[in-house]
Design a protein around this motif. Structure first.
Motif, PDB file in Angstrom:
ATOM      1  N   LEU A   1      -1.265  17.105  -7.107  1.00 39.63           N
ATOM      2  CA  LEU A   1      -0.935  15.766  -6.637  1.00 39.63           C
ATOM      3  C   LEU A   1       0.200  15.823  -5.622  1.00 39.63           C
ATOM      4  CD1 LEU A   1      -1.417  12.742  -6.867  1.00 39.63           C
ATOM      5  CD2 LEU A   1       0.150  12.695  -8.807  1.00 39.63           C
TER       6      LEU A   1
ATOM      7  N   THR B   1       3.534   4.021  -8.723  1.00 40.11           N
ATOM      8  CA  THR B   1       2.158   3.791  -9.141  1.00 40.11           C
ATOM      9  C   THR B   1       1.976   4.091 -10.621  1.00 40.11           C
ATOM     10  OG1 THR B   1       1.334   4.338  -6.929  1.00 40.11           O
ATOM     11  CG2 THR B   1      -0.253   4.413  -8.736  1.00 40.11           C
TER      12      THR B   1
ATOM     13  N   SER C   1       0.820  -1.204   0.000  1.00 41.53           N
ATOM     14  CA  SER C   1       0.000   0.000   0.000  1.00 41.53           C
ATOM     15  C   SER C   1       0.855   1.256   0.000  1.00 41.53           C
ATOM     16  CB  SER C   1      -0.944  -0.008   1.211  1.00 41.53           C
ATOM     17  OG  SER C   1      -0.190  -0.069   2.413  1.00 41.53           O
TER      18      SER C   1
ATOM     19  N   ARG D   1      -7.108   7.124 -16.260  1.00 46.08           N
ATOM     20  CA  ARG D   1      -8.046   8.035 -16.912  1.00 46.08           C
ATOM     21  C   ARG D   1      -7.328   8.941 -17.904  1.00 46.08           C
ATOM     22  NH1 ARG D   1     -11.466  11.383 -12.777  1.00 46.08           N
ATOM     23  NH2 ARG D   1     -12.031   9.235 -12.225  1.00 46.08           N
TER      24      ARG D   1
ATOM     25  N   LYS E   1      -0.694  16.636  -2.025  1.00 39.34           N
ATOM     26  CA  LYS E   1      -1.368  15.610  -1.230  1.00 39.34           C
ATOM     27  C   LYS E   1      -0.352  14.850  -0.379  1.00 39.34           C
ATOM     28  CE  LYS E   1      -5.324  16.497  -3.233  1.00 39.34           C
ATOM     29  NZ  LYS E   1      -6.432  17.131  -2.483  1.00 39.34           N
TER      30      LYS E   1
ATOM     31  N   HIS F   1      -0.628   3.613  -4.966  1.00 44.20           N
ATOM     32  CA  HIS F   1      -1.720   4.461  -4.501  1.00 44.20           C
ATOM     33  C   HIS F   1      -2.895   4.355  -5.480  1.00 44.20           C
ATOM     34  CE1 HIS F   1      -3.903   8.002  -3.097  1.00 44.20           C
ATOM     35  NE2 HIS F   1      -3.142   7.963  -2.008  1.00 44.20           N
ATOM     36  N   PRO F   2      -4.013   3.768  -5.055  1.00 39.74           N
ATOM     37  CA  PRO F   2      -5.144   3.537  -5.956  1.00 39.74           C
ATOM     38  C   PRO F   2      -5.674   4.803  -6.624  1.00 39.74           C
ATOM     39  CG  PRO F   2      -5.433   2.314  -3.919  1.00 39.74           C
ATOM     40  CD  PRO F   2      -4.258   3.220  -3.705  1.00 39.74           C
ATOM     41  N   THR F   3      -5.724   5.910  -5.877  1.00 36.89           N
ATOM     42  CA  THR F   3      -6.244   7.145  -6.466  1.00 36.89           C
ATOM     43  C   THR F   3      -5.331   7.655  -7.570  1.00 36.89           C
ATOM     44  OG1 THR F   3      -7.304   7.749  -4.374  1.00 36.89           O
ATOM     45  CG2 THR F   3      -6.963   9.499  -5.998  1.00 36.89           C
ATOM     46  N   VAL F   4      -4.028   7.621  -7.329  1.00 42.07           N
ATOM     47  CA  VAL F   4      -3.066   8.023  -8.362  1.00 42.07           C
ATOM     48  C   VAL F   4      -3.193   7.124  -9.571  1.00 42.07           C
ATOM     49  CG1 VAL F   4      -0.615   8.287  -8.910  1.00 42.07           C
ATOM     50  CG2 VAL F   4      -1.467   8.989  -6.664  1.00 42.07           C
TER      51      VAL F   4
ATOM     52  N   ARG G   1      -5.858   5.460 -10.568  1.00 45.44           N
ATOM     53  CA  ARG G   1      -7.116   5.745 -11.273  1.00 45.44           C
ATOM     54  C   ARG G   1      -6.987   6.997 -12.131  1.00 45.44           C
ATOM     55  NH1 ARG G   1      -9.938   5.681  -7.230  1.00 45.44           N
ATOM     56  NH2 ARG G   1     -10.247   7.893  -6.788  1.00 45.44           N
ATOM     57  N   LEU G   2      -6.369   8.021 -11.593  1.00 48.78           N
ATOM     58  CA  LEU G   2      -6.181   9.258 -12.357  1.00 48.78           C
ATOM     59  C   LEU G   2      -5.270   9.032 -13.560  1.00 48.78           C
ATOM     60  CD1 LEU G   2      -5.744  11.789  -9.407  1.00 48.78           C
ATOM     61  CD2 LEU G   2      -7.745  11.547 -10.899  1.00 48.78           C
TER      62      LEU G   2
END
Length: 242
Positions: free
Chosen positions: A88, A101, A2, A15, A91, A6-9, A11-12
């Motif tokens: 980013l 990631t 983990s 995209r 954060k 980083h899942p959010t990074v 996903r972005l």
């Protein structure tokens, strides 16, 4: 894991790669390979020599590095160019985690759009005779990792990453990496071709680099590029200036 992913990074990044014009090119290149393979099979039948020419000359030498350019530079370059990377960086996410990631995403996209179509093309061309389809697909996957890391690094170094990456892919890898003996030893294409030479049952495939050396060079290029990209990202301030 983990702390490294980083899942959010992710996903972005997905995209950014699959939701813009880059996605069109990502689909065009594999489509061309599969269409060419169908055409060649219908006209010439199953022929190992022709299959090797298509998989080596178009898939591994041209398509894989181009996909790597698109995915690697696109994973971070546009964010740096338009300044959105500062949001980013603001954060509470470690910068090595951001790089790792984005590398995972770039590698995944590159493999999906290069190694998988290469495998399918190999089966279309000669039904995996001589293990050509599997060998070239594995070589494409290995090359995808190195290309993604190298072009991700390039995206942190310059705003002209795509142009420089295309020059590298089309001039160095496709031209010099295939024709100039001295340049072959410094070519990701030749390093990955060593995998094909080892796995395929065909005397027509030769690499200027032995497999142990190729594996070492691929690992060194991937790890070195990733570490340096992390250093470059650390050099960016929240204001987006070095």
């Amino acid at each position: 894991m983990s702390s490294l992913y980083h899942p959010t990074v992710a996903r972005l990044t997905y995209r950014a790669l699959l939701g813009r014009r880059r996605a069109l090119i990502l689909f065009i290149l594999p489509g061309l390979l599969l269409a060419l393979s169908l055409l060649v099979r219908s006209l010439a039948g199953a022929d190992d020599q022709i299959a090797n020419s298509v998989l080596g000359g178009f898939a591994l030498a041209t398509m894989v590095p181009l996909i790597g350019v698109i995915a690697g530079t696109g994973a971070i370059g546009p964010e740096i160019d338009d300044g959105s990377i500062v949001y980013l960086l603001a954060k509470p996410v470690k910068r090595p985690t951001i790089i790792l990631t984005k590398l995972v995403v770039a590698v995944g996209v590159t493999i999906a759009f290069s190694a998988v179509p290469t495998l399918l093309a190999g089966f279309l061309l000669n039904g995996n005779s001589g293990q050509l389809a599997v060998a070239y697909a594995l070589a494409a996957a290995v090359a995808s990792i190195a290309y993604a890391a190298l072009f991700l690094l390039l995206g942190t170094l310059t705003r002209h990453a795509v142009v420089i990456g295309l020059v590298y892919a089309l001039v160095w890898e496709t031209l010099f990496g295939s024709l100039v003996p001295g340049a072959r030893t410094l070519s990701v294409q030749q390093w990955s071709l060593a995998v094909v030479e080892k796995l395929a049952n065909a005397d027509m495939i030769t690499s200027d680099v032995g497999l142990p050396t190729a594996v070492a060079l691929l690992a060194a290029a991937t790890v070195g590029a990733t570490l340096y990209a992390g250093q470059r990202l650390r050099g960016l301030t929240v204001a987006g200036e070095e």
